[in-house]
Design a protein around this motif. Structure first.
Motif, PDB file in Angstrom:
ATOM      1  N   ALA A 137     -24.496 -69.314 -52.788  1.00  0.00           N
ATOM      2  CA  ALA A 137     -25.697 -70.352 -51.973  1.00  0.00           C
ATOM      3  C   ALA A 137     -24.313 -71.195 -51.145  1.00  0.00           C
ATOM      4  O   ALA A 137     -26.061 -71.525 -49.911  1.00  0.00           O
ATOM      5  CB  ALA A 137     -25.222 -71.702 -53.398  1.00  0.00           C
ATOM      6  N   THR A 138     -23.442 -71.023 -50.737  1.00  0.00           N
ATOM      7  CA  THR A 138     -22.919 -71.329 -48.856  1.00  0.00           C
ATOM      8  C   THR A 138     -21.659 -70.975 -48.720  1.00  0.00           C
ATOM      9  O   THR A 138     -21.193 -69.658 -49.352  1.00  0.00           O
ATOM     10  CB  THR A 138     -22.283 -73.081 -49.677  1.00  0.00           C
ATOM     11  OG1 THR A 138     -20.882 -72.782 -50.385  1.00  0.00           O
ATOM     12  CG2 THR A 138     -22.963 -74.278 -50.487  1.00  0.00           C
ATOM     13  N   PRO A 139     -21.908 -70.832 -47.483  1.00  0.00           N
ATOM     14  CA  PRO A 139     -20.541 -70.015 -47.117  1.00  0.00           C
ATOM     15  C   PRO A 139     -18.764 -70.008 -47.599  1.00  0.00           C
ATOM     16  O   PRO A 139     -18.222 -69.172 -47.256  1.00  0.00           O
ATOM     17  CB  PRO A 139     -20.921 -70.459 -45.403  1.00  0.00           C
ATOM     18  CG  PRO A 139     -22.449 -71.211 -45.269  1.00  0.00           C
ATOM     19  CD  PRO A 139     -22.282 -71.636 -46.804  1.00  0.00           C
ATOM     20  N   GLU A 140     -18.682 -70.991 -48.394  1.00  0.00           N
ATOM     21  CA  GLU A 140     -17.616 -71.064 -49.221  1.00  0.00           C
ATOM     22  C   GLU A 140     -18.134 -70.617 -50.171  1.00  0.00           C
ATOM     23  O   GLU A 140     -16.090 -70.814 -50.952  1.00  0.00           O
ATOM     24  CB  GLU A 140     -17.540 -73.250 -49.416  1.00  0.00           C
ATOM     25  CG  GLU A 140     -17.554 -73.733 -47.647  1.00  0.00           C
ATOM     26  CD  GLU A 140     -18.718 -74.150 -46.961  1.00  0.00           C
ATOM     27  OE1 GLU A 140     -18.297 -74.035 -45.879  1.00  0.00           O
ATOM     28  OE2 GLU A 140     -19.519 -74.332 -47.764  1.00  0.00           O
ATOM     29  N   ASP A 141     -18.922 -69.843 -50.737  1.00  0.00           N
ATOM     30  CA  ASP A 141     -18.737 -69.216 -51.902  1.00  0.00           C
ATOM     31  C   ASP A 141     -17.302 -68.170 -51.769  1.00  0.00           C
ATOM     32  O   ASP A 141     -18.222 -66.963 -50.590  1.00  0.00           O
ATOM     33  CB  ASP A 141     -19.689 -69.609 -52.867  1.00  0.00           C
ATOM     34  CG  ASP A 141     -20.927 -70.296 -52.778  1.00  0.00           C
ATOM     35  OD1 ASP A 141     -20.028 -71.344 -53.081  1.00  0.00           O
ATOM     36  OD2 ASP A 141     -21.968 -70.502 -53.017  1.00  0.00           O
ATOM     37  N   MET A 162     -21.009 -62.869 -48.777  1.00  0.00           N
ATOM     38  CA  MET A 162     -19.537 -63.244 -50.031  1.00  0.00           C
ATOM     39  C   MET A 162     -18.155 -62.848 -49.430  1.00  0.00           C
ATOM     40  O   MET A 162     -18.374 -61.402 -50.601  1.00  0.00           O
ATOM     41  CB  MET A 162     -19.973 -62.982 -51.475  1.00  0.00           C
ATOM     42  CG  MET A 162     -19.591 -63.763 -52.294  1.00  0.00           C
ATOM     43  SD  MET A 162     -20.434 -63.698 -54.130  1.00  0.00           S
ATOM     44  CE  MET A 162     -19.995 -65.320 -54.711  1.00  0.00           C
ATOM     45  N   PRO A 163     -17.664 -63.523 -49.020  1.00  0.00           N
ATOM     46  CA  PRO A 163     -15.839 -62.748 -48.944  1.00  0.00           C
ATOM     47  C   PRO A 163     -15.264 -62.153 -50.097  1.00  0.00           C
ATOM     48  O   PRO A 163     -15.462 -63.558 -51.460  1.00  0.00           O
ATOM     49  CB  PRO A 163     -15.694 -63.982 -48.383  1.00  0.00           C
ATOM     50  CG  PRO A 163     -16.523 -65.057 -47.754  1.00  0.00           C
ATOM     51  CD  PRO A 163     -17.623 -64.994 -48.821  1.00  0.00           C
ATOM     52  N   LEU A 164     -14.742 -61.051 -50.759  1.00  0.00           N
ATOM     53  CA  LEU A 164     -14.253 -60.878 -51.423  1.00  0.00           C
ATOM     54  C   LEU A 164     -12.997 -61.392 -51.142  1.00  0.00           C
ATOM     55  O   LEU A 164     -11.890 -60.144 -50.816  1.00  0.00           O
ATOM     56  CB  LEU A 164     -14.674 -59.012 -52.152  1.00  0.00           C
ATOM     57  CG  LEU A 164     -14.322 -59.011 -53.630  1.00  0.00           C
ATOM     58  CD1 LEU A 164     -15.627 -58.060 -54.004  1.00  0.00           C
ATOM     59  CD2 LEU A 164     -12.131 -58.103 -53.240  1.00  0.00           C
ATOM     60  N   LEU A 165     -12.179 -61.486 -52.844  1.00  0.00           N
ATOM     61  CA  LEU A 165     -10.694 -62.135 -53.198  1.00  0.00           C
ATOM     62  C   LEU A 165     -10.134 -61.269 -53.673  1.00  0.00           C
ATOM     63  O   LEU A 165     -10.696 -61.419 -54.992  1.00  0.00           O
ATOM     64  CB  LEU A 165     -10.186 -63.635 -53.382  1.00  0.00           C
ATOM     65  CG  LEU A 165     -11.155 -65.354 -52.003  1.00  0.00           C
ATOM     66  CD1 LEU A 165     -10.972 -65.699 -52.502  1.00  0.00           C
ATOM     67  CD2 LEU A 165     -10.914 -64.059 -50.534  1.00  0.00           C
ATOM     68  N   PRO A 166      -9.493 -60.154 -53.143  1.00  0.00           N
ATOM     69  CA  PRO A 166      -8.641 -59.013 -54.119  1.00  0.00           C
ATOM     70  C   PRO A 166      -7.723 -60.106 -55.518  1.00  0.00           C
ATOM     71  O   PRO A 166      -6.914 -60.833 -54.459  1.00  0.00           O
ATOM     72  CB  PRO A 166      -8.146 -58.532 -53.173  1.00  0.00           C
ATOM     73  CG  PRO A 166      -7.532 -58.965 -52.329  1.00  0.00           C
ATOM     74  CD  PRO A 166      -8.826 -59.846 -51.982  1.00  0.00           C
TER      75      PRO A 166
END
Length: 442
Positions: A137-141, A162-166
């Motif tokens: 929904a937001t750039p922070e997601d 949507m950035p993916l954090l491993p």
């Protein structure tokens, strides 16, 4: 005529003016692997994670269609116009076989869900895309994913920005201490972790199957960290029927969004998947719907609906087998288990007892894949050398990290091969590994 640059023209297009995901390693992964397979058609492929084709039969497709047609005729009291319309006309966005999917989940997985919480999709990849598109929904997601992980989740996350954090994988499935640290660090940086993506049953690429206890521990951690869990389960029905229940079946907190596919257990060519999204969604004016309703809105603006003809084929197979694809895949399940045994025995015969220093492998209990560790960096360039010089294919592990850094690991898929092909392929692979190990030692 070739490309001509005209003053003031936007043509030819500059790739830098297209979506940034198109320049990432992920976007090239599938095409690269497909091209290698096409360029070396005589190679034995341990690269393709496909179902076994020996049981495919076009006559089954016609029979399944007929079974579903009869089902609809009974449901509509013989009104053939309604039958034709259901199968041949545009269908409802959520799908026309949602009730049969819900019945299948109850029979095979012990998942009891309102059929209205089911959205039938164009393969599981669309289910994943719709879910991430809704959650971003937001750039922070941000999304969390156990890594290495299925290349499609990296691609879908990039497409929705949507950035993916491993999160580190463990022998138990998820390194929960690392998950907690990643979530806390992300929140401290102003980000909003929305969900954890994982494949609890025979994960691609590593083949890990989480125990019941580890699934419960992961669900408790998700609740404590206030995360949704995106459970992707393409392989679970092909394992031990007495294996652990799905996380969705264990979920008492409503945190699991369940991503399903009929590609491995139904028919891959039908391209039918689904998502169970029964989480309540409230609006600014009160009232509540389901997350599935929101996903359907997105689907209506992308693929509009999933082919009713393709759904009908899957529906016929479900009806013919009492809604149980576990029962329908008994021979396939034994084929995959036999192939896994052949792989493990074959690797032991060729590499066991330290025959080639630095070579080892894991021992999954099912699924389509295992990992082979080698004493050299298994890169895309070496894959092409393996294909051309030894006529054997495998998958470099960096494709499951969404980068281009070679690892000393290759994924081997055995699901679609005949026993003789496995034997021949392992001979070729052993020759290649010995050659590269010797080169690395020098």
């Amino acid at each position: 005529m070739g490309n001509r640059t005209v003053a003031g023209s936007s043509l030819p297009l500059d790739v830098r003016d297209l979506h940034e995901s198109l320049g990432s390693p992920v976007s090239a992964s599938m095409n690269f692997l497909n091209e290698v397979s096409q360029d070396y058609p005589d190679a034995v492929s341990f690269a393709a994670g496909r179902p076994f084709e020996g049981y495919f039969d076009l006559d089954d497709v016609h029979r399944h269609l007929d079974v579903y047609r009869r089902h609809l005729s009974e449901r509509f009291d013989g009104d053939e116009a309604k039958v034709r319309r259901t199968v041949l006309q545009y269908g409802r966005t959520k799908g026309v076989i949602h009730e049969l999917v819900a019945a299948h989940l109850a029979v095979d997985e012990g998942i009891v869900v309102d059929p209205e919480a089911v959205v039938v999709t164009v393969g599981c990849q669309e289910a994943l895309y719709l879910t991430l598109r809704a959650l971003r929904a937001t750039p922070e997601d941000v999304l969390l994913a156990v890594t290495p992980s299925y290349v499609g989740v990296h691609g879908a996350a990039q497409l929705v920005d949507m950035p993916l954090l491993p999160v580190r994988e463990s022998a138990a499935g998820v390194d929960l201490a690392h998950l907690t640290a990643v979530v806390r660090e992300a929140r401290a940086a102003g980000r909003r972790p929305r969900a954890l993506y994982l494949v609890p049953d025979f994960a691609n690429p590593g083949g890990v199957r989480m125990s019941r206890e580890d699934r419960l521990r992961t669900l408790r951690a998700a609740a404590e960290l206030d995360l949704l869990v995106l459970e992707d389960n393409p392989y679970g029905l092909l394992g031990d029927p007495d294996g652990p229940p799905t996380m969705k079946a264990l979920d008492t907190d409503g945190r699991v969004v369940y991503l399903g596919s009929f590609a491995k257990t139904g028919l891959p060519g039908a391209r039918v998947g689904y998502v169970v999204a029964d989480q309540p969604v409230t609006g600014p004016r009160g009232g509540a719907g389901l997350l599935a309703d929101e996903l359907a809105k997105i689907k209506s603006m992308t693929t509009v609906n999933t082919s009713p003809i393709a759904q009908a084929v899957i529906a016929g197979k479900l009806l013919e087998n009492g809604h149980s694809l576990r029962a329908a895949n008994a021979r396939e399940r034994e084929t995959y288990r036999a192939n896994l045994r052949l792989m493990l025995d074959g690797l032991a015969a060729r590499f066991g007892a330290g025959q080639v220093p630095g070579v080892s492998w894991n021992t999954p209990s099912g699924g389509f894949f295992l990992l082979l560790t080698v004493p050299f960096a298994a890169s895309d360039e070496l894959l092409e050398l393996s294909a051309g010089g030894h006529r054997v294919l495998w998958t470099p592990l960096h494709h499951f990290y969404a980068d281009s850094e070679p690892r000393h690991v290759m994924r081997l898929s055995f699901s679609h091969l005949l026993p003789a092909e496995i034997d021949e392929g392992l001979d070729r692979l052993a020759g290649f590994v010995r050659e590269q190990a010797a080169a690395a030692a020098r």
